[in-house]
Scaffold this motif. Structure first.
Motif, PDB file in Angstrom:
ATOM      1  N   GLU A 518      13.246   1.236   7.389  1.00  0.00           N
ATOM      2  CA  GLU A 518      12.205   0.903   6.419  1.00  0.00           C
ATOM      3  C   GLU A 518      11.922  -0.599   6.393  1.00  0.00           C
ATOM      4  N   ASP A 519      12.961  -1.394   6.624  1.00  0.00           N
ATOM      5  CA  ASP A 519      12.765  -2.841   6.667  1.00  0.00           C
ATOM      6  C   ASP A 519      11.854  -3.228   7.821  1.00  0.00           C
ATOM      7  N   MET A 520      12.038  -2.551   8.949  1.00  0.00           N
ATOM      8  CA  MET A 520      11.203  -2.856  10.114  1.00  0.00           C
ATOM      9  C   MET A 520       9.769  -2.379   9.889  1.00  0.00           C
ATOM     10  N   ALA A 521       9.634  -1.249   9.203  1.00  0.00           N
ATOM     11  CA  ALA A 521       8.286  -0.755   8.891  1.00  0.00           C
ATOM     12  C   ALA A 521       7.567  -1.740   7.978  1.00  0.00           C
ATOM     13  N   ILE A 591       5.793   7.162  14.114  1.00  0.00           N
ATOM     14  CA  ILE A 591       5.778   6.362  12.889  1.00  0.00           C
ATOM     15  C   ILE A 591       5.370   7.208  11.685  1.00  0.00           C
ATOM     16  N   LYS A 592       4.365   8.053  11.884  1.00  0.00           N
ATOM     17  CA  LYS A 592       3.925   8.932  10.797  1.00  0.00           C
ATOM     18  C   LYS A 592       5.064   9.842  10.350  1.00  0.00           C
ATOM     19  N   ASP A 593       5.733  10.462  11.317  1.00  0.00           N
ATOM     20  CA  ASP A 593       6.829  11.383  10.994  1.00  0.00           C
ATOM     21  C   ASP A 593       7.970  10.646  10.295  1.00  0.00           C
ATOM     22  N   LYS A 594       8.296   9.467  10.785  1.00  0.00           N
ATOM     23  CA  LYS A 594       9.436   8.722  10.248  1.00  0.00           C
ATOM     24  C   LYS A 594       9.172   8.285   8.806  1.00  0.00           C
ATOM     25  N   ASP A 602       3.263   4.662   1.466  1.00  0.00           N
ATOM     26  CA  ASP A 602       2.595   3.390   1.182  1.00  0.00           C
ATOM     27  C   ASP A 602       2.579   2.502   2.421  1.00  0.00           C
ATOM     28  N   LEU A 603       3.700   2.471   3.141  1.00  0.00           N
ATOM     29  CA  LEU A 603       3.761   1.684   4.374  1.00  0.00           C
ATOM     30  C   LEU A 603       2.930   2.338   5.467  1.00  0.00           C
ATOM     31  N   LEU A 604       2.916   3.662   5.481  1.00  0.00           N
ATOM     32  CA  LEU A 604       2.122   4.376   6.479  1.00  0.00           C
ATOM     33  C   LEU A 604       0.645   4.054   6.332  1.00  0.00           C
TER      34      LEU A 604
END
Length: 650
Positions: A518-521, A591-594, A602-604
């Protein structure tokens, strides 16, 4: 520039020794690097320092270890001792990438050819010398020896290894910068003191029998750390050692460190005080030719030399104390600055070089903007045990004035043969933000920033916020990403005001301890929102003598002893990398799945909005991160910035 003869270099062969008119050598130095007689190359500095003490010194660069080992015998036995170093970089960093793939090039070898430096070179050289000349002392030093002076985790073998004194069979280790301990060693040897009696020299380490009485020293206190054998069995106790090691390494009045290693005892003597201006000037003012040895003329250029050929190193040390960096462990956290006179003298020497075109590639150091910075009240520094002077906040006792540095740049640019001087070393952008650097005059910080942007940058200014997550940054001993936003505001204002059209290039690290997916996202989303599209990423590489490496191996933070997670598997590291490349088609579904799986829609929405509005962001391709898994951390700024010269190691 004057015509050079082979005899202007330290001799490398028996023939060159005879050209000097010498019948005997005092010291023979074996190095993992090709011989470049330049103050930025440690083996050359050590050779010239020993020469300045009146010794007859020869250097054997990159001796072959794959034949009959004649390179180790060709110059015979030295009168005083052999010296061995792996070179300017740890050989394992030179030879392998962060993914443990063998590198295609060696920057310290002519033509970048690989295969001339063995793995664990210092130990390899030392053991050969001890086998062939058991009665001659072997002294080891350089970055490899310095950072492996105590029980350490070796990433490439995935093992906990004992002090390099044990694996190399050497008689003594000099850690850090070698000028001061070497001076004392030579003075005592010249007085007839046996090498075996030299056990009380500051900034050295020796192994003694466990039952042998400790060398007496009336003013040193001792601290014993967990034995190597216990460290092998208990990762948490291994981690606890590092707090003591790091704090003692950065004290002005340190304790002597003791550690049991099998049936022996490791003795690490306290470091010397920070070099004075006169001492560091003397080191840089030695009669270097500033060129590779003529023996390489037909083999091709040496990449590392080409990068620093027209650069000037203005100081040593770094008070940043970053958790992934070993500069303070090797060079110290206190800054040793050269005088402006010494620097200008070197600028003049460079300006006289035949192929100099008027452009200095770098005026810098481990961090570009720490020149002349030190404690305002020395007695406060004398008692300090903090590994960093600027984390979590800038010490109120630290003089962070950039005025001497701005004046130095201006003095350099006044030289009639200097058309432009670049700053290739990494700039600490946080120290240019008044909200973070409350010790400095904001006008002075603006003056320095404007000086750099208008006169010392070629298109891009590269800085290293490293991450966007505050918990990760706290562990890194880096300031909040908030200060990068504030720096960018100042950068953009000056850029607009001066009509410069410069690009700001931020560097980031993935897979660092405490960094979650999540930090990387969030990093990807926040940098995208700022207009950056990152193209390559630096993967964390565990190297000895850092907080981050201790955490990577043990799972515990050495200061709190609390469990701390680190991405370690290939899949975990690849997952962290993927977020940097959110714009690539092959990564979008993943990325979507993760992010859906962890509930971070929100990040997506920030990274992959349905309308693909990110494509409309005109600034999206303005910043390209130009380092990758194949570039070691201490070389990455050098590679990314043409001509940059200074090393930052992790």
């Amino acid at each position: 520039m004057k015509l050079r003869r082979t005899s202007d270099w330290l001799p490398t062969t028996a023939k060159e020794v005879k050209l000097k008119g010498w019948e005997e050598l005092d010291v023979i130095l074996f190095s993992g690097d090709a011989y470049v007689d330049h103050p930025s190359f440690g083996p050359a500095v050590i050779g010239r320092i020993l020469e300045s003490y009146g010794l007859r010194v020869a250097i054997v660069p990159q001796p072959s270890v794959n034949d009959n080992l004649q390179d180790f015998e060709k110059l015979g036995k030295p009168r005083l001792f052999f010296a061995a170093t792996g070179g300017c970089m740890d050989p394992m960093v030179s030879n392998y990438t962060a993914s443990k793939r063998r590198r295609d090039k060696d920057a310290y070898t002519p033509n970048g050819d690989k295969g001339f430096r063995p793995d664990y070179a210092t130990s390899v050289y030392s053991k050969i010398l001890k086998e062939k000349f058991p009665d001659v002392p072997v002294l080891i030093g350089g970055i490899e020896a310095s950072l492996r002076r105590v029980t350490h985790y070796d990433y490439w073998s995935d093992k906990l290894l004992p002090t390099i004194l044990e694996t190399s069979q050497a008689d003594m280790l000099v850690y850090g910068m070698g000028e001061q301990p070497l001076r004392e060693i030579v003075e005592l040897l010249q007085k007839g003191v046996p090498f075996s009696s030299l056990k009380n020299i500051k900034q050295t380490a020796v192994l003694i029998d466990k039952d042998e009485a400790l060398p007496k020293h009336k003013s040193w206190e001792d601290v014993e750390i967990i034995s190597h054998e216990v460290c092998l069995l208990n990762k948490k106790k291994f981690a606890s050692n590092f707090k003591v090691i790091e704090q003692e390494s950065n004290k002005l009045h340190a304790r002597r460190i003791l550690q049991r290693v099998g049936d022996k005892q490791l003795v690490i003597n306290p470091p010397f005080p920070t070099m004075t201006e006169a001492e560091i000037d003397a080191s840089f003012d030695l009669p270097y030719t500033r060129l590779p040895h003529p023996k390489y003329n037909k083999r091709g250029p040496i990449p590392a030399f080409e990068m620093i050929k027209f650069s000037i190193n203005i100081h040593r040390g770094c008070f940043g104390g970053c958790s992934f960096c070993t500069i303070s462990a090797h060079q110290g956290k206190f800054i040793a600055s050269r005088s402006q006179e010494s620097i200008l003298k070197e600028v003049d020497t460079v300006a006289q070089m035949d192929d100099f075109k008027g452009y200095l590639s770098d005026i810098g150091g481990p961090s570009a903007n720490m020149y002349k910075m030190k404690g305002k009240v020395q007695s406060i520094c004398d008692k300090c045990v903090a590994p960093s002077c600027i984390s979590p906040v800038i010490c109120s006792n630290l003089d962070t004035s950039h005025k001497p540095l701005t004046e130095l740049y201006q003095a350099v640019d006044k030289h009639p043969k200097i058309k432009k001087s670049f700053i290739g070393s990494g700039i600490r952008h946080d120290m240019l933000v008044p909200e973070f650097n409350k010790n400095a005059d904001p006008k002075e910080l603006d003056a320095y920033t404007e000086e750099v942007m208008t006169k010392h940058v070629s298109g891009r200014l590269k800085v290293a916020p490293e991450h966007t997550s505050d918990p990760v940054l706290k562990l890194m001993r880096k300031p909040s990403f908030t200060y990068f936003h504030k720096f960018k505001e100042r950068f953009d204002r000056i850029n607009f005001k001066k009509k410069l059209n410069l690009q700001l290039i931020p560097y980031f690290i993935s897979s660092h301890p405490a960094s979650e997916v999540e930090d990387m996202a969030n990093l990807a989303a926040e940098t995208k929102d700022m207009g950056f599209q990152l193209e390559q990423v630096q993967g964390f590489t565990p190297t000895p003598m850092t907080v981050a490496t201790v955490i990577y191996y043990s799972g515990y933070h050495p200061y709190t002893l609390k469990p701390t997670k680190t991405p370690k598997t290939k899949k975990e590291k690849e997952d962290q990398h993927k977020f940097f490349f959110w714009y690539k088609k092959e990564n979008k579904q993943w990325i979507k799945d993760k992010l859906n799986a962890v509930g971070r829609t929100d990040l997506l929405q920030k990274l992959l909005p349905e309308d693909n509005s990110w494509k409309k962001n005109k600034g999206a391709k303005n910043a390209k991160n130009t380092f990758d898994d194949a570039v070691p951390f201490n070389k990455r700024k050098k590679k990314a910035t043409r001509g940059s010269s200074k090393k930052r190691r992790r």
